[in-house]
Design an enzyme around this catalytic site. Structure first.
Site, short mmCIF file in Angstrom:
data_model
loop_
_atom_site.label_atom_id
_atom_site.label_comp_id
_atom_site.label_asym_id
_atom_site.label_seq_id
_atom_site.Cartn_x
_atom_site.Cartn_y
_atom_site.Cartn_z
N GLU A 133 0.83 -1.21 0.00
CA GLU A 133 0.00 0.00 0.00
C GLU A 133 0.86 1.26 0.00
OE1 GLU A 133 -2.70 -1.05 -1.04
OE2 GLU A 133 -4.07 -0.08 0.34
N THR A 186 -5.70 7.56 -5.02
CA THR A 186 -5.69 7.65 -3.54
C THR A 186 -4.65 8.65 -3.06
OG1 THR A 186 -6.49 5.41 -3.31
CG2 THR A 186 -5.33 6.30 -1.42
N1 HSE Z 1 -8.27 4.99 4.33
C1 HSE Z 1 -7.75 5.17 3.00
C2 HSE Z 1 -8.11 6.58 2.54
C3 HSE Z 1 -8.37 4.16 2.08
O1 HSE Z 1 -9.25 6.98 2.75
O2 HSE Z 1 -7.26 7.27 1.98
C4 HSE Z 1 -7.94 4.27 0.66
O3 HSE Z 1 -8.67 3.34 -0.12
#
Ligand code: HSE
Length: 312
Positions: A133, A186
């Protein structure tokens, strides 16, 4: 599967679950990704094929999240002598907010763990999945990889030290997912959120997180619904999602329990009390998006309690 070859499916995930930024997530039955892994007998990892990514993902094993996280795992158990070839079959959209990189990474880690007959708890793979990640979006959050690995509904109680808790959930809760075809990486969706928050907002938010977790334990779907509110992240990220508030209005009018952004978006999701409402809702929202000239993918699923599984 034989002793040298395995094919694994790992599921998509909905992270944050509206109020629990970076600490809550659950797995769904579809979509998901597939990894085929083969022992080669020649030390080192190769990636021979990636499908379904429109050429967006790196074939270089030093840059691909699947091979990099598998490499970290092999190093941790002192097995750098192993030779592997990986095929990655993307069966879900990239940059969708459905944990696309997590599904691939988890499929790869589950494949190597199974090939090596490693009997340790699947949760022990979490730190390696988080490395993936970190590489994919610059931050090693666990709210996609933990539910993708462990299945079900998961709470990240703490990151340092890592403390992950499986939560119960009501049977028969359906998840309706709509992925509008717009790109929200993201990495960028994390950069736009506020760095500091007011105490009164924090109070509202942790009340809602506690309410949601209580609702899961108590089987109280009304409590789950009224707790799934986010005043910290959603007001900013919703701007990246076409007609987000209109979609929420439609979903709630059609009987959704709750509606919000999946992970960092642009996917949105609703919980419903039955499958029929989930199908009608996804179709209605897809029609709405078509009306504003935005394509979409829709999925209906229960919560996936199994996580990754060998499929060949
Ligand atoms: N918790 C992370 C965000 C998840 O909201 O950036 C990304 O899929």
């Amino acid at each position: 599967m034989n002793e040298n070859n395995i094919k694994v499916f790992a599921p998509a995930t909905v992270a944050n679950v509206v109020c629990g930024f970076d600490v809550l997530g659950f797995a769904v039955n579809e979509p998901g990704d597939e990894v085929v892994m083969r022992m080669t007998g020649k030390p080192g990892i190769t990636i021979s094929k990636i499908t379904g990514d429109n050429g967006r993902l790196p074939m270089d094993p030093a840059k691909n999240t699947v091979s990099v996280s598998v490499q970290h795992y092999l190093k941790s158990i002192g097995r750098n002598d192993i030779g592997l070839d990986i095929e990655l079959h993307k069966k879900m959209p990239i940059g969708s907010g459905l944990g696309s990189s997590s599904a691939s990474t988890v499929a790869g880690l589950f494949a190597i763990k199974t090939l090596l007959g490693d009997e340790t708890d699947v949760a022990s793979l979490l730190p390696f999945a988080m490395k993936g990640e970190e590489m994919a979006c610059g931050h090693g959050h666990a709210d996609n990889v933990a539910p993708a690995l462990m299945g079900g509904f998961v709470l990240i109680r703490s990151y340092e030290p890592l403390d992950v808790v499986r939560l119960p959930h009501p049977e028969g809760l359906y998840c309706a997912i709509i992925f509008p075809d717009v790109d929200v990486p993201t990495r960028e969706a994390r950069q736009i959120i506020r760095k500091n928050i007011q105490m009164k907002d924090a109070v509202t938010q942790w009340g809602n997180i506690a309410g949601l977790v209580s609702g899961l334990f108590l089987n109280d779907i009304d409590l789950i619904g009224r707790s799934m509110k986010d005043i910290l992240v959603e007001p900013v990220r919703s701007m990246l999602i076409p007609d987000f508030y209109k979609m929420r209005e439609i979903a709630m009018e059609m009987g959704a329990v709750s509606f919000g952004i999946s992970g960092s978006g642009p996917s949105v999701f609703a919980f419903t009390r039955d499958e029929d409402t989930a199908h009608r809702l996804t179709q209605k929202l897809q029609q709405h998006l078509t009306g504003i000239k935005i394509g979409s993918n829709i999925y209906v699923s229960t919560i996936n309690d199994k996580g990754p599984r060998a499929i060949g």
